[in-house]
Motif scaffolding. Sequence first.
Motif, PDB file in Angstrom:
ATOM      1  N   ARG A  61       0.974  -1.002  -0.010  1.00 57.06           N
ATOM      2  CA  ARG A  61       0.072  -0.113  -0.024  1.00 57.06           C
ATOM      3  C   ARG A  61       0.593   1.240   0.401  1.00 57.06           C
ATOM      4  N   LEU A  62       1.721   1.329   1.068  1.00 52.99           N
ATOM      5  CA  LEU A  62       2.520   2.114   0.409  1.00 52.99           C
ATOM      6  C   LEU A  62       3.600   2.499  -0.679  1.00 52.99           C
ATOM      7  N   ARG A  63       3.698   1.871  -1.485  1.00 52.95           N
ATOM      8  CA  ARG A  63       4.922   1.790  -2.508  1.00 52.95           C
ATOM      9  C   ARG A  63       3.526   2.177  -3.854  1.00 52.95           C
ATOM     10  N   ARG A  64       1.985   2.139  -4.131  1.00 53.33           N
ATOM     11  CA  ARG A  64       1.005   2.185  -4.439  1.00 53.33           C
ATOM     12  C   ARG A  64       1.143   3.622  -4.128  1.00 53.33           C
ATOM     13  N   GLN A  65       0.931   4.534  -2.780  1.00 51.83           N
ATOM     14  CA  GLN A  65       0.876   5.977  -2.205  1.00 51.83           C
ATOM     15  C   GLN A  65       2.228   6.693  -2.668  1.00 51.83           C
ATOM     16  N   GLY A  66       3.137   5.666  -3.120  1.00 55.93           N
ATOM     17  CA  GLY A  66       4.038   6.559  -3.545  1.00 55.93           C
ATOM     18  C   GLY A  66       5.081   6.442  -2.658  1.00 55.93           C
ATOM     19  N   TYR A  67       5.145   6.052  -0.839  1.00 62.54           N
ATOM     20  CA  TYR A  67       5.895   6.189   0.039  1.00 62.54           C
ATOM     21  C   TYR A  67       7.225   5.434   0.151  1.00 62.54           C
ATOM     22  N   LEU A  68       7.165   4.031  -0.508  1.00 64.05           N
ATOM     23  CA  LEU A  68       8.019   3.570  -1.000  1.00 64.05           C
ATOM     24  C   LEU A  68       8.686   3.523  -2.686  1.00 64.05           C
ATOM     25  N   TYR A  69       9.829   3.071  -2.122  1.00 66.66           N
ATOM     26  CA  TYR A  69       9.902   2.267  -3.450  1.00 66.66           C
ATOM     27  C   TYR A  69      10.151   1.497  -4.712  1.00 66.66           C
ATOM     28  N   ARG A  70       9.456   0.874  -5.702  1.00 66.34           N
ATOM     29  CA  ARG A  70       8.517  -0.105  -6.294  1.00 66.34           C
ATOM     30  C   ARG A  70       9.907  -1.374  -5.469  1.00 66.34           C
ATOM     31  N   HIS A  89      18.107 -10.288   6.109  1.00 62.75           N
ATOM     32  CA  HIS A  89      15.355  -9.726   5.888  1.00 62.75           C
ATOM     33  C   HIS A  89      15.772  -8.253   4.662  1.00 62.75           C
ATOM     34  N   ARG A  90      14.717  -7.920   4.497  1.00 61.23           N
ATOM     35  CA  ARG A  90      14.552  -6.346   3.179  1.00 61.23           C
ATOM     36  C   ARG A  90      14.285  -5.086   4.415  1.00 61.23           C
ATOM     37  N   VAL A  91      15.423  -4.250   4.084  1.00 58.29           N
ATOM     38  CA  VAL A  91      15.119  -2.776   4.385  1.00 58.29           C
ATOM     39  C   VAL A  91      14.668  -2.132   3.520  1.00 58.29           C
ATOM     40  N   HIS A  92      13.449  -1.212   3.705  1.00 59.78           N
ATOM     41  CA  HIS A  92      13.151  -0.525   2.588  1.00 59.78           C
ATOM     42  C   HIS A  92      13.477   0.991   2.594  1.00 59.78           C
ATOM     43  N   TYR A  93      14.038   1.805   1.484  1.00 57.79           N
ATOM     44  CA  TYR A  93      13.584   3.271   1.857  1.00 57.79           C
ATOM     45  C   TYR A  93      12.958   4.065   0.979  1.00 57.79           C
ATOM     46  N   TRP A  94      12.549   5.284   2.131  1.00 57.92           N
ATOM     47  CA  TRP A  94      11.733   5.809   1.949  1.00 57.92           C
ATOM     48  C   TRP A  94      11.760   6.864   0.527  1.00 57.92           C
ATOM     49  N   THR A  95      11.238   7.179  -0.281  1.00 56.20           N
ATOM     50  CA  THR A  95      10.803   7.896  -1.316  1.00 56.20           C
ATOM     51  C   THR A  95      11.657   9.781  -1.184  1.00 56.20           C
ATOM     52  N   GLY A  96      10.934   9.689   0.139  1.00 56.38           N
ATOM     53  CA  GLY A  96      10.526  11.601   0.273  1.00 56.38           C
ATOM     54  C   GLY A  96       9.508  12.109   0.669  1.00 56.38           C
ATOM     55  N   LYS A  97       8.955  11.319  -0.064  1.00 56.98           N
ATOM     56  CA  LYS A  97       6.742  11.699  -0.099  1.00 56.98           C
ATOM     57  C   LYS A  97       6.808  12.400   1.545  1.00 56.98           C
ATOM     58  N   ARG A 103       2.220  14.719  -6.010  1.00 53.64           N
ATOM     59  CA  ARG A 103       3.048  15.093  -7.016  1.00 53.64           C
ATOM     60  C   ARG A 103       2.671  14.346  -8.742  1.00 53.64           C
ATOM     61  N   ALA A 104       2.931  15.161  -9.085  1.00 50.19           N
ATOM     62  CA  ALA A 104       2.653  14.578 -10.920  1.00 50.19           C
ATOM     63  C   ALA A 104       3.018  13.404 -11.057  1.00 50.19           C
ATOM     64  N   VAL A 105       4.108  12.922 -10.812  1.00 51.19           N
ATOM     65  CA  VAL A 105       4.519  11.969 -11.026  1.00 51.19           C
ATOM     66  C   VAL A 105       4.890  11.119  -9.154  1.00 51.19           C
ATOM     67  N   LYS A 106       4.310   9.631  -8.889  1.00 53.88           N
ATOM     68  CA  LYS A 106       4.857   8.995  -8.343  1.00 53.88           C
ATOM     69  C   LYS A 106       5.953   9.044  -7.723  1.00 53.88           C
ATOM     70  N   ARG A 107       7.207   8.502  -6.584  1.00 53.83           N
ATOM     71  CA  ARG A 107       8.551   8.776  -6.648  1.00 53.83           C
ATOM     72  C   ARG A 107       8.267   7.487  -6.372  1.00 53.83           C
ATOM     73  N   GLY A 108       7.309   6.640  -5.942  1.00 56.45           N
ATOM     74  CA  GLY A 108       7.690   4.815  -6.030  1.00 56.45           C
ATOM     75  C   GLY A 108       8.094   4.304  -6.992  1.00 56.45           C
ATOM     76  N   GLY A 109       7.559   4.769  -7.956  1.00 58.67           N
ATOM     77  CA  GLY A 109       7.749   4.065  -9.676  1.00 58.67           C
ATOM     78  C   GLY A 109       5.443   3.875 -10.396  1.00 58.67           C
ATOM     79  N   VAL A 110       5.226   3.702  -9.360  1.00 53.76           N
ATOM     80  CA  VAL A 110       3.496   2.678  -9.016  1.00 53.76           C
ATOM     81  C   VAL A 110       2.829   3.835  -9.878  1.00 53.76           C
ATOM     82  N   LYS A 111       2.060   3.517 -11.254  1.00 54.45           N
ATOM     83  CA  LYS A 111       1.518   4.278 -12.205  1.00 54.45           C
ATOM     84  C   LYS A 111       0.019   4.128 -11.172  1.00 54.45           C
TER      85      LYS A 111
END
Length: 111
Positions: A61-70, A89-97, A103-111
């Motif tokens: 859900r956070l990826r879809r909203q643009g908070y995490l990268y794809r 284990h995997r640690v996820h980076y924040w996109t900065g949103k 934003r015009a384009v989400k930084r998470g890369g999800v459309k």
Amino acid sequence: MNLRQLLALPGHMLGKRPLPPTESQMGVQARVIAHLEKYGVIDALTAQRMGTTDPRKMFTRLRRQGYLYRADNPRGHFNVPNHSGRGDHRVHYWTGKRPGERRAVKRGGVK
């Protein structure tokens, strides 16, 4: 107005600003986003300790909203060895949103 009535009034009626919401009053997703803003990274165990039962679903859900990268973006996460020494284990980076930011384009890369 007597002293009893004055003391019974909430702080915002006495000219003070209302108190900010405490961490426990915020939703689990809001706490995860606040953690991302503060530290810039998050892992599944941290999200689970904040109260979610399915951290991977929350990350989706956070990826879809643009908070995490794809998930397939190699710059969006890094692997950390487990404390047991077996696996990682995997640690996820924040996109900065930030919340409420559009934003015009989400930084998470999800459309």
